[in-house]
Design a protein around this motif. Structure first.
Motif, PDB file in Angstrom:
ATOM      1  N   THR A 177     -46.546  86.675 -63.537  1.00 31.96           N
ATOM      2  CA  THR A 177     -45.266  86.157 -64.028  1.00 31.96           C
ATOM      3  C   THR A 177     -44.252  87.288 -64.184  1.00 31.96           C
ATOM      4  OG1 THR A 177     -46.532  84.503 -65.272  1.00 31.96           O
ATOM      5  CG2 THR A 177     -44.187  84.711 -65.777  1.00 31.96           C
ATOM      6  N   LEU A 178     -44.704  88.402 -64.752  1.00 27.66           N
ATOM      7  CA  LEU A 178     -43.827  89.567 -64.928  1.00 27.66           C
ATOM      8  C   LEU A 178     -43.425  90.154 -63.577  1.00 27.66           C
ATOM      9  CD1 LEU A 178     -45.756  91.270 -67.875  1.00 27.66           C
ATOM     10  CD2 LEU A 178     -43.671  89.885 -68.022  1.00 27.66           C
ATOM     11  N   TRP A 179     -44.361  90.166 -62.644  1.00 29.11           N
ATOM     12  CA  TRP A 179     -44.079  90.694 -61.303  1.00 29.11           C
ATOM     13  C   TRP A 179     -43.033  89.844 -60.596  1.00 29.11           C
ATOM     14  CZ3 TRP A 179     -44.713  89.296 -56.083  1.00 29.11           C
ATOM     15  CH2 TRP A 179     -44.743  90.350 -55.164  1.00 29.11           C
ATOM     16  N   TRP A 180     -43.178  88.524 -60.660  1.00 26.09           N
ATOM     17  CA  TRP A 180     -42.212  87.631 -60.031  1.00 26.09           C
ATOM     18  C   TRP A 180     -40.861  87.687 -60.740  1.00 26.09           C
ATOM     19  CZ3 TRP A 180     -42.724  86.042 -55.371  1.00 26.09           C
ATOM     20  CH2 TRP A 180     -43.977  85.746 -54.829  1.00 26.09           C
ATOM     21  N   ALA A 181     -40.890  87.788 -62.063  1.00 17.21           N
ATOM     22  CA  ALA A 181     -39.638  87.812 -62.832  1.00 17.21           C
ATOM     23  C   ALA A 181     -38.780  89.008 -62.473  1.00 17.21           C
ATOM     24  CB  ALA A 181     -39.951  87.816 -64.327  1.00 17.21           C
ATOM     25  N   GLU A 182     -39.407  90.116 -62.117  1.00 15.08           N
ATOM     26  CA  GLU A 182     -38.673  91.317 -61.740  1.00 15.08           C
ATOM     27  C   GLU A 182     -37.968  91.152 -60.402  1.00 15.08           C
ATOM     28  OE1 GLU A 182     -39.563  96.129 -61.085  1.00 15.08           O
ATOM     29  OE2 GLU A 182     -41.128  94.784 -61.820  1.00 15.08           O
TER      30      GLU A 182
ATOM     31  N   LYS B 206     -49.081 103.299 -61.904  1.00 11.43           N
ATOM     32  CA  LYS B 206     -48.171 103.721 -62.971  1.00 11.43           C
ATOM     33  C   LYS B 206     -48.168 102.745 -64.147  1.00 11.43           C
ATOM     34  CE  LYS B 206     -45.088 106.280 -59.887  1.00 11.43           C
ATOM     35  NZ  LYS B 206     -43.704 106.447 -59.393  1.00 11.43           N
ATOM     36  N   GLY B 207     -48.980 101.686 -64.055  1.00 11.42           N
ATOM     37  CA  GLY B 207     -49.098 100.751 -65.161  1.00 11.42           C
ATOM     38  C   GLY B 207     -48.173  99.563 -65.116  1.00 11.42           C
ATOM     39  N   LYS B 208     -47.440  99.374 -64.015  1.00 15.86           N
ATOM     40  CA  LYS B 208     -46.537  98.228 -63.898  1.00 15.86           C
ATOM     41  C   LYS B 208     -47.329  96.982 -63.508  1.00 15.86           C
ATOM     42  CE  LYS B 208     -42.433  98.540 -62.432  1.00 15.86           C
ATOM     43  NZ  LYS B 208     -41.205  98.662 -61.608  1.00 15.86           N
ATOM     44  N   PRO B 209     -46.945  95.805 -64.007  1.00 18.92           N
ATOM     45  CA  PRO B 209     -47.694  94.587 -63.719  1.00 18.92           C
ATOM     46  C   PRO B 209     -47.668  94.221 -62.232  1.00 18.92           C
ATOM     47  CG  PRO B 209     -46.207  94.270 -65.578  1.00 18.92           C
ATOM     48  CD  PRO B 209     -45.831  95.578 -64.953  1.00 18.92           C
ATOM     49  N   ILE B 210     -48.797  93.739 -61.736  1.00 16.65           N
ATOM     50  CA  ILE B 210     -48.899  93.159 -60.399  1.00 16.65           C
ATOM     51  C   ILE B 210     -49.738  91.897 -60.500  1.00 16.65           C
ATOM     52  CG2 ILE B 210     -48.570  95.263 -59.042  1.00 16.65           C
ATOM     53  CD1 ILE B 210     -51.584  95.551 -58.840  1.00 16.65           C
ATOM     54  N   PRO B 211     -49.615  90.990 -59.554  1.00 17.76           N
ATOM     55  CA  PRO B 211     -50.450  89.790 -59.586  1.00 17.76           C
ATOM     56  C   PRO B 211     -51.922  90.133 -59.373  1.00 17.76           C
ATOM     57  CG  PRO B 211     -48.561  89.518 -58.111  1.00 17.76           C
ATOM     58  CD  PRO B 211     -48.648  90.968 -58.442  1.00 17.76           C
ATOM     59  N   TRP B 212     -52.794  89.209 -59.776  1.00 27.02           N
ATOM     60  CA  TRP B 212     -54.212  89.400 -59.557  1.00 27.02           C
ATOM     61  C   TRP B 212     -54.633  88.814 -58.210  1.00 27.02           C
ATOM     62  CZ3 TRP B 212     -56.202  90.062 -65.017  1.00 27.02           C
ATOM     63  CH2 TRP B 212     -57.177  91.069 -65.067  1.00 27.02           C
TER      64      TRP B 212
ATOM     65  N   SER C 117     -54.091  92.990 -50.086  1.00 28.67           N
ATOM     66  CA  SER C 117     -53.425  92.726 -48.808  1.00 28.67           C
ATOM     67  C   SER C 117     -52.318  91.699 -48.972  1.00 28.67           C
ATOM     68  CB  SER C 117     -54.440  92.259 -47.754  1.00 28.67           C
ATOM     69  OG  SER C 117     -55.180  91.134 -48.221  1.00 28.67           O
ATOM     70  N   CYS C 118     -52.532  90.706 -49.825  1.00 35.69           N
ATOM     71  CA  CYS C 118     -51.495  89.693 -50.078  1.00 35.69           C
ATOM     72  C   CYS C 118     -50.346  90.288 -50.883  1.00 35.69           C
ATOM     73  CB  CYS C 118     -52.097  88.492 -50.807  1.00 35.69           C
ATOM     74  SG  CYS C 118     -50.953  87.105 -50.960  1.00 35.69           S
ATOM     75  N   ILE C 119     -50.662  91.106 -51.880  1.00 40.11           N
ATOM     76  CA  ILE C 119     -49.613  91.770 -52.664  1.00 40.11           C
ATOM     77  C   ILE C 119     -48.741  92.637 -51.761  1.00 40.11           C
ATOM     78  CG2 ILE C 119     -49.136  93.432 -54.501  1.00 40.11           C
ATOM     79  CD1 ILE C 119     -51.775  92.542 -55.808  1.00 40.11           C
TER      80      ILE C 119
END
Length: 233
Positions: free
Chosen positions: A87-92, A53-59, A63-65
């Motif tokens: 950073t955006l993923w963690w901030a959420e 859906k276009g939401k940020p995830i870490p690179w 499996s870790c995500i």
């Protein structure tokens, strides 16, 4: 619904017809379904790590995500070496995120998109000594004694190991991306921490790699209180 439909078809179709059809769909449709649902496909096109859906995830590896997203971080403080989509993923999810970035152009690009609970800091990559000195000075001025999650995904990664160990909470963890390199193995050899490696594909990246989590025995991310996730999570 789809699985129920397949189950019905299997019951009413002779195996000599059903099995070749199943094999065809597994071989050719399965990879596309994974690429779409995981966000791999969209990440490849937009050249950023994102969900379908276009939401940020870490690179990190998928499996870790998947492992990390089923934990809770509302009260946690995150320290990142290397910023961006993660950073955006963690901030959420977390209470506070402190991020260090060493690429000036990238820092300038992402700083305006950072939420209020993110403190983004630029540090020089001129040399490892300068980088470490600036990181230590800024961490000291920020005044947070310990961080619950520390991510090493940028800067001078090997040098960040010692800093991470000094700032790690007793029940925290250190996430090391691209952990098959950067002498991560040697850097954590005498740390007393456990390690779990999540090897596999990452968003929009052709070659697989490893994201590893190093952690003390009481790390909150490995607590058995978290339920085992299923495909609907």
């Amino acid at each position: 619904m789809f699985l129920k439909f397949i189950s019905i078809i299997k019951k009413i179709t002779p195996s000599w017809i059903f099995n070749p059809i199943r094999s065809f769909f597994t071989a050719f449709i399965g990879p596309f379904v994974f690429a779409y649902n995981s966000g791999y496909l969209r990440s490849a096109f937009v050249m950023k790590a994102v969900t379908k859906k276009g939401k940020p995830i870490p690179w990190y590896t998928f499996s870790c995500i998947d492992f990390l997203k089923n934990r809770t971080y509302e009260t946690k403080k995150i320290l990142e070496f290397g910023g961006g989509q993660s950073t955006l993923w963690w901030a959420e999810r977390a209470k506070r995120v402190v991020t260090f970035e060493g690429d000036q152009a990238w820092f300038d690009e992402i700083k305006s998109s950072m939420p209020i609970n993110v403190e983004l800091n630029y540090v020089s990559l001129e040399s490892a000594d300068i980088n470490v000195s600036q990181v230590n000075k800024l961490l000291d001025s920020i005044g947070i004694e310990k961080y619950d999650v520390i991510v090493i995904d940028g800067l001078y990664r090997f040098e960040m190991i010692k800093i991470s160990l000094n700032y790690l909470a007793e029940d925290g963890c250190i996430i090391c991306d691209n952990s098959e390199g950067y002498n991560f193995f040697e850097g954590f050899q005498n740390s007393g921490l456990n390690r779990v490696d999540f090897f596999g594909s990452a968003p929009g990246v052709i070659l697989p790699h490893s994201t590893s989590i190093c952690f003390p025995n009481e790390s909150f991310v490995f607590s058995s209180k978290y339920p085992i996730p299923n495909r609907n999570n």
